[in-house]
Design a protein around this motif. Structure first.
Motif, short mmCIF file in Angstrom:
data_model
loop_
_atom_site.label_atom_id
_atom_site.label_comp_id
_atom_site.label_asym_id
_atom_site.label_seq_id
_atom_site.Cartn_x
_atom_site.Cartn_y
_atom_site.Cartn_z
N ARG A 47 34.43 26.19 28.28
CA ARG A 47 35.03 27.08 27.29
C ARG A 47 34.31 28.42 27.14
NH1 ARG A 47 32.07 23.38 24.35
NH2 ARG A 47 31.00 24.07 22.44
N PHE A 48 33.17 28.58 27.77
CA PHE A 48 32.50 29.89 27.73
C PHE A 48 32.63 30.64 29.06
CE2 PHE A 48 30.19 27.40 24.47
CZ PHE A 48 30.53 28.18 23.37
N ARG A 49 33.40 30.11 29.97
CA ARG A 49 33.61 30.77 31.25
C ARG A 49 34.47 32.02 31.08
NH1 ARG A 49 36.79 28.32 36.62
NH2 ARG A 49 37.20 30.37 37.56
N THR A 50 34.19 33.04 31.87
CA THR A 50 35.01 34.25 31.87
C THR A 50 36.03 34.19 33.00
OG1 THR A 50 33.33 35.66 30.87
CG2 THR A 50 35.00 36.75 32.21
N TYR A 51 37.29 34.39 32.64
CA TYR A 51 38.38 34.51 33.62
C TYR A 51 38.86 35.95 33.63
CZ TYR A 51 38.96 29.37 33.57
OH TYR A 51 38.78 28.02 33.67
N ARG A 52 39.12 36.49 34.80
CA ARG A 52 39.75 37.79 34.90
C ARG A 52 41.26 37.60 34.85
NH1 ARG A 52 39.53 39.82 39.55
NH2 ARG A 52 39.79 42.01 38.94
N ALA A 53 41.96 38.55 34.23
CA ALA A 53 43.42 38.44 34.12
C ALA A 53 44.06 38.30 35.50
CB ALA A 53 43.97 39.66 33.39
N GLU A 54 43.56 39.07 36.46
CA GLU A 54 44.11 38.99 37.82
C GLU A 54 43.91 37.60 38.43
OE1 GLU A 54 43.05 43.27 37.00
OE2 GLU A 54 42.09 41.32 36.71
N GLU A 55 42.82 36.97 38.09
CA GLU A 55 42.55 35.62 38.59
C GLU A 55 43.59 34.63 38.09
OE1 GLU A 55 38.92 32.30 38.14
OE2 GLU A 55 38.78 34.28 37.17
N LEU A 56 43.93 34.73 36.81
CA LEU A 56 44.93 33.84 36.23
C LEU A 56 46.30 34.07 36.87
CD1 LEU A 56 43.89 34.24 32.48
CD2 LEU A 56 43.26 32.39 34.04
N VAL A 57 46.63 35.35 37.08
CA VAL A 57 47.92 35.68 37.68
C VAL A 57 48.00 35.19 39.11
CG1 VAL A 57 49.34 37.60 38.50
CG2 VAL A 57 48.43 37.62 36.18
N ARG A 58 46.94 35.40 39.89
CA ARG A 58 46.98 34.99 41.29
C ARG A 58 47.08 33.48 41.42
NH1 ARG A 58 46.32 39.46 44.31
NH2 ARG A 58 45.18 41.21 43.35
N LEU A 59 46.44 32.75 40.52
CA LEU A 59 46.59 31.30 40.54
C LEU A 59 48.06 30.94 40.32
CD1 LEU A 59 44.42 28.58 38.92
CD2 LEU A 59 46.87 28.62 38.44
N ALA A 60 48.69 31.56 39.32
CA ALA A 60 50.09 31.26 39.01
C ALA A 60 51.01 31.62 40.17
CB ALA A 60 50.51 32.01 37.75
N LEU A 61 50.76 32.76 40.79
CA LEU A 61 51.62 33.20 41.90
C LEU A 61 51.44 32.35 43.15
CD1 LEU A 61 51.34 37.09 41.54
CD2 LEU A 61 53.23 35.61 40.80
N SER A 62 50.35 31.59 43.21
CA SER A 62 50.13 30.71 44.36
C SER A 62 50.93 29.41 44.23
CB SER A 62 48.64 30.37 44.49
OG SER A 62 48.21 29.47 43.47
N LYS A 63 51.54 29.19 43.05
CA LYS A 63 52.32 27.99 42.80
C LYS A 63 53.82 28.28 42.97
CE LYS A 63 48.64 25.77 41.18
NZ LYS A 63 48.08 24.54 41.76
N PRO A 64 54.62 27.26 43.26
CA PRO A 64 56.06 27.49 43.37
C PRO A 64 56.65 27.99 42.06
CG PRO A 64 55.45 25.35 44.28
CD PRO A 64 54.25 25.87 43.56
N ALA A 65 57.59 28.93 42.16
CA ALA A 65 58.29 29.40 40.96
C ALA A 65 59.11 28.26 40.37
CB ALA A 65 59.19 30.57 41.31
#
Length: 379
Positions: free
Chosen positions: A144-162
């Protein structure tokens, strides 16, 4: 200005929020503004280890109410001519492989079909995990103290099927609003906190509302939020998660505010002080499947055709309610604290409590009010 009990006593509201504590919430603070003036009340505990009640206007992590702020900022950019609602979102998001059929409107209305990075629930009951969000139990607590970049979250989502072809269905996805964040930043050439300050917070004087980005603390005064999980051996543990790095949810639900600031915001928005009338009408035009406009739900509250504009949100032991009549003259805002868990065990209590509050304040029927649970709103 202090309230005089003889003028502001609302026993019917106090009874409801006391009942919310009996239903399992650890702390509740409610603000109502209507023809009788403002009323504030609280119940429960500020912290499990203390006896003090929650502050009536303390700071709260507002969860998916963040989406309404982000949508308003985006629509103000539309009003300025910087964004076209029906243009491909990819035009404003260089470097991201986004389907060119997805428009800005689809992001704001959750009709893009893009995978939800906090995990996707499907109609057949299956769940496809994303990042270690609050559905992940101990894994989320440990991270819960990890830092995520917004682009990282988006790229993970885009790697999954729509989930579906753009514009053909509706499905709530936090990824849509992380993309809105990046879009606003690209268009304004500034950080989202700076853009939000110029477009929304500054004009309304919302000094107690902020985008913490990676800041883990919550300013005083505030009530505490908790999370319950099982150790590997099956032992159950409850931990205080008031401090956390909210970058894991990003613009899906990272903002901090107060019940007073939420009232000021939603009453100004619905009262036409932030957007020109044609854009406000676009914002309040609901999708037929879920009653979702552009960053808000439009809900029926009674047989006489009354409606409320709303967005609720939950964020790991914290939740916020935000309701208004379409003209902004009557509002209900609230800060809720509870013990969250991967099974979303507070979901039913959340539904019942918000239904009772809306019925009392807006005169609707509980059967007519649909709300999102404190966990399902964000994860």
């Amino acid at each position: 200005m202090p309230f005089t009990p003889s003028e502001k006593d609302r026993p019917e509201l106090q009874k409801i929020i006391d009942g919310m504590i009996d239903a399992g919430f650890t702390g509740v603070a409610v603000r109502v503004q209507d023809e009788r003036g403002p009323w504030e009340g609280s119940s429960g505990l500020r912290e499990l280890s203390e006896t003090a009640k929650p502050p009536t206007d303390g700071y709260i992590r507002i969860g998916s109410n963040t989406k309404t702020f982000a949508a308003t900022a985006a629509l103000r950019l539309v009003a300025e001519g910087a964004i076209d609602l029906d243009a491909p979102a990819a035009e404003y998001l260089p470097g991201l492989d986004i389907d060119h059929e997805i428009t800005v409107r689809m992001l704001l209305q959750h009709t893009s079909g893009i995978f939800n990075f906090t995990g996707e629930y499907y109609d057949d009951g299956t769940f496809a995990p994303g990042i270690a969000a609050t559905t992940a139990g101990r894994e989320w607590v440990d991270n819960r103290f990890r830092t995520y970049r917004a682009e990282e979250l988006v790229r993970l989502a885009l790697s999954k099927p729509a989930r579906f072809e753009p514009g053909t269905d509706w499905s709530y996805s936090n990824t849509n609003y992380v993309l809105v964040r990046l879009l606003i930043e690209n268009v304004t050439s500034s950080s989202l906190p700076d853009g939000m300050e110029r477009l929304v917070l500054g004009p309304l004087g919302l000094r107690d509302t902020s985008l913490p980005e990676t800041e883990t603390a919550l300013a005083e005064p505030h009530a505490h939020g908790y999370y319950r999980y099982q150790e590997d051996g099956g032992e159950e543990r409850t931990v205080d998660v008031t401090r956390q790095n909210p970058s894991w949810i990003s613009t899906g639900g990272d903002m901090i505010s107060t019940t007073h600031d939420l009232h000021t915001f939603i009453s100004a928005l619905t009262g036409g002080k932030l957007l020109p009338a044609p854009l406000l009408a676009e914002m309040f035009r609901p999708h037929p499947k879920a009653g979702y406009g552009l960053g808000v739900f439009v809900q029926d509250v009674g047989p006489d055709g009354g409606k409320v504009i709303t967005h609720n949100g939950g964020m790991a032991g914290h939740a916020a309610l935000m309701y208004s009549t379409p003209d902004g003259t009557r509002t209900l805002t609230a800060a809720l604290n509870y013990v969250d868990d991967a099974s979303m065990s507070m979901a039913q209590a959340f539904q019942q409590a918000t239904g009772a509050l809306v019925q009392e304040v807006f005169g609707g029927s509980e059967a007519d009010v649909t709300t999102m649970s404190p966990s399902s709103a964000d994860v």
